[in-house]
Enzyme design. Structure first.
Site, mmCIF file in Angstrom:
data_model
loop_
_atom_site.group_PDB
_atom_site.id
_atom_site.type_symbol
_atom_site.label_atom_id
_atom_site.label_comp_id
_atom_site.label_asym_id
_atom_site.label_seq_id
_atom_site.Cartn_x
_atom_site.Cartn_y
_atom_site.Cartn_z
ATOM 1 N N PRO A 1 0.848 -1.195 0.000
ATOM 2 C CA PRO A 1 0.000 0.000 0.000
ATOM 3 C C PRO A 1 0.878 1.238 0.000
ATOM 4 O O PRO A 1 1.785 1.360 0.830
ATOM 5 C CB PRO A 1 -0.790 -0.128 1.316
ATOM 6 C CG PRO A 1 0.015 -1.035 2.179
ATOM 7 C CD PRO A 1 0.798 -1.932 1.276
ATOM 8 N N MET A 2 0.643 2.156 -0.942
ATOM 9 C CA MET A 2 1.469 3.356 -1.057
ATOM 10 C C MET A 2 0.571 4.567 -1.263
ATOM 11 O O MET A 2 -0.177 4.631 -2.248
ATOM 12 C CB MET A 2 2.470 3.201 -2.207
ATOM 13 C CG MET A 2 3.538 2.146 -1.948
ATOM 14 S SD MET A 2 4.697 1.911 -3.323
ATOM 15 C CE MET A 2 3.712 0.878 -4.443
ATOM 16 N N CYS B 1 3.681 3.372 9.125
ATOM 17 C CA CYS B 1 3.867 4.679 8.497
ATOM 18 C C CYS B 1 4.451 5.668 9.499
ATOM 19 O O CYS B 1 3.913 5.820 10.602
ATOM 20 C CB CYS B 1 2.540 5.194 7.966
ATOM 21 S SG CYS B 1 2.685 6.799 7.127
ATOM 22 N N LYS C 1 0.876 -4.809 9.221
ATOM 23 C CA LYS C 1 2.133 -4.391 8.588
ATOM 24 C C LYS C 1 2.879 -3.512 9.579
ATOM 25 O O LYS C 1 2.345 -2.503 10.041
ATOM 26 C CB LYS C 1 1.881 -3.627 7.288
ATOM 27 C CG LYS C 1 3.142 -3.329 6.487
ATOM 28 C CD LYS C 1 2.778 -2.764 5.101
ATOM 29 C CE LYS C 1 4.013 -2.671 4.197
ATOM 30 N NZ LYS C 1 4.889 -1.547 4.569
ATOM 31 N N HIS D 1 8.223 -4.644 7.371
ATOM 32 C CA HIS D 1 9.072 -3.673 6.671
ATOM 33 C C HIS D 1 10.382 -3.634 7.452
ATOM 34 O O HIS D 1 10.430 -3.122 8.574
ATOM 35 C CB HIS D 1 8.401 -2.303 6.639
ATOM 36 C CG HIS D 1 9.168 -1.285 5.856
ATOM 37 N ND1 HIS D 1 8.592 -0.149 5.346
ATOM 38 C CD2 HIS D 1 10.472 -1.217 5.497
ATOM 39 C CE1 HIS D 1 9.506 0.570 4.717
ATOM 40 N NE2 HIS D 1 10.650 -0.052 4.805
ATOM 41 N N ASN E 1 9.109 -6.822 3.333
ATOM 42 C CA ASN E 1 8.959 -5.597 2.550
ATOM 43 C C ASN E 1 10.151 -4.690 2.855
ATOM 44 O O ASN E 1 10.695 -4.723 3.947
ATOM 45 C CB ASN E 1 7.633 -4.926 2.923
ATOM 46 C CG ASN E 1 7.471 -3.532 2.340
ATOM 47 O OD1 ASN E 1 7.265 -2.576 3.086
ATOM 48 N ND2 ASN E 1 7.553 -3.408 1.046
ATOM 49 N N GLY F 1 7.404 -2.637 -3.120
ATOM 50 C CA GLY F 1 6.877 -1.299 -2.924
ATOM 51 C C GLY F 1 7.235 -0.393 -4.082
ATOM 52 O O GLY F 1 6.707 -0.524 -5.178
#
Length: 347
Positions: A32-33, A115, A154, A186, A226, A248
Site C-alpha cells: 500500500p502506497m 507509516c 504491517k 518492513h 517488505n 513497494g
C-alpha cells in the site's frame, strides 16, 4: 493484555478466537502506497501480476465510516485478490470499518503499524503504535471478531533507537495472539524524529535477518518481507526464507519487475511491455468515456519502459500530453510508436 517477549514462543491459538486463515499461496504482493496505489494503478498491476495480492492506499477507519465510500473503497472486480489497509487506533472504529470492507468484498484487512509521517503520528496511528502493543492487540482482536476475512498487520522492526529483537518479536506475538493471520515486516526501523519519511526509506539500514529469525522461530506464522526489494533475484532469495515478498517503490517506478517476478514464480510466459500496455486499453477507454482525465491513469504507467530504449521519450510524451483536454488512447499509441522506433535503432 500481557505480551510475552520469549523469542522461541510459537502461538497457534488467538486469545480472542480463531481468525480467518491467510492464503499461503499468495507469495507476491504490492505494498500500500499513499497517492500511488489507487484503483487505476491496481488495475495496471493486476495485468502485470495476475496472481499477486494488491493493497489499497491506507484509509483511516473514520474515513471509511463517515466518508465517500465509493471514492475511498470502490474497485474493479479485476483487482481481486485485494486488501484494504486501514489506519487507526480505536478498536470499535476499526471493527466497524473492517465490517464495511468485508461487505464491499475485500479479501483482507491490513492494519498499518509502519507509516512514520508526522500527520499519522498526530493521529496516533501508523508506526507509533509499535510502542503500544496491547492497544494494537485490542484493535486486531476487535476486527477479528467482526469479520470472517483475514486481519493482518504491517509493521516495522521498531521505532527510532529501538534495537531489541525480543521487543519486536513480542509485538508480533501479541498480534498473533489477538488473531492476526499474517504479518508484513518492513525490515527497518521507523524514525519518528529527525528524519523525513523520504529519508526514512534509506535510513536506518535494512535488517532482513530479523524477519528470517522471526519465521524460523515461529514456523506456522506467515511472514511477508517488505523494504528495499528491487529485483527478481532479490525477491526470490527472500522467498527461500519467508512466505512472501511485498514489492513497494520498485513495483511503481519499474513495474516490469513485478511482471517478471510473477512470471518467474508461476512459470507464465513473459509478455512484452507493449502487450501489457495494450491490455489496459479497454479499461482506459471506459474510464475516459465516464469522464475521467487521462492523466489520472497514465501517471501510473510512466515507468513501464524504465531502462529501455525510448523509455524517456515514452514518459515525456505521456507527461506532457495526458493533461490536455481530449487526450485519449491515441496519445499512448504515439508514445508506443516513438518507443518502437528508438528500440529499432538500438537493435
Amino acid at each position: 493484555m500481557a505480551v510475552s517477549a520469549h523469542p522461541q514462543m510459537t502461538l497457534t491459538t488467538p486469545l480472542h478466537g480463531e481468525g480467518a486463515r491467510y492464503d499461503a499461496s499468495l507469495r507476491l504482493s504490492v505494498a500500500p502506497m499513499m497517492d500511488w496505489t489507487d484503483r487505476h494503478c491496481r488495475v495496471f498491476h493486476r495485468i502485470l501480476a495476475p496472481g499477486a495480492r494488491l493493497y489499497t492506499e491506507m484509509v483511516h477507519a473514520n474515513a471509511v465510516i463517515h466518508g465517500d465510500r465509493e471514492r475511498l473503497l470502490g474497485f474493479d472486480a479485476a483487482e481481486q485478490p485485494l486488501a484494504l489497509q486501514l489506519g487507526g487506533s480505536e478498536p470499535a472504529a476499526l471493527a466497524q470499518a473492517a465490517r464495511i470492507a468485508a461487505d464491499w468484498g475485500y479479501a483482507e484487512v491490513n492494519l498499518n503499524c509502519g507509516c512514520p509521517s508526522d500527520r499519522v503520528q498526530a493521529g496516533r496511528f501508523g508506526a507509533c503504535l509499535m510502542r503500544e502493543p496491547a492497544l494494537v492487540a485490542e484493535c486486531v482482536a476487535a476486527m477479528v471478531a467482526a469479520v470472517d476475512i483475514p486481519i493482518t498487520v504491517k509493521c516495522r522492526l521498531g521505532v527510532d533507537e529501538d534495537n531489541d529483537y525480543d521487543l519486536f518479536a513480542a509485538f508480533v506475538d501479541g498480534q498473533v495472539q489477538a488473531g492476526a493471520a499474517m504479518v508484513v515486516v518492513h525490515a527497518r526501523n521507523a524514525w519518528l524524529k529527525g528524519l523525513s519519511p523520504k529519508e526514512n526509506r534509506e535510513i536506518p539500514p535494512l535488517r532482513y535477518d530479523w524477519a528470517y529469525r522471526l519465521k524460523q522461530e515461529r514456523p506456522s506464522l506467515p511472514v511477508v518481507i517488505n523494504g528495499g526489494i528491487a529485483s527478481v533475484q532479490a525477491a526470490q532469495a527472500h522467498m527461500q526464507q519467508l512466505d512472501g515478498v511485498m514489492l513497494g517503490r520498485a513495483a511503481y517506478h519499474d513495474p516490469y519487475v513485478l511482471h517478471a517476478l510473477e512470471a518467474a514464480q508461476t512459470g507464465m510466459a513473459l509478455r512484452s511491455r507493449e502487450a501489457l500496455l495494450v491490455e489496459m486499453r479497454p479499461y482506459i477507454e471506459a474510464r475516459l468515456e465516464a469522464g475521467l482525465a487521462l492523466k489520472h491513469i497514465t501517471r501510473h504507467l510512466l515507468g513501464l519502459f524504465h531502462g529501455q530504449p525510448g523509455g524517456r521519450a515514452f514518459r515525456q510524451i505521456l507527461s506532457e500530453g495526458a493533461h490536455r483536454p481530449g487526450a485519449g488512447w491515441d496519445l499512448l499509441e504515439q508514445a508506443l510508436q516513438v518507443t518502437r522506433l528508438q528500440a529499432a535503432r538500438v537493435a
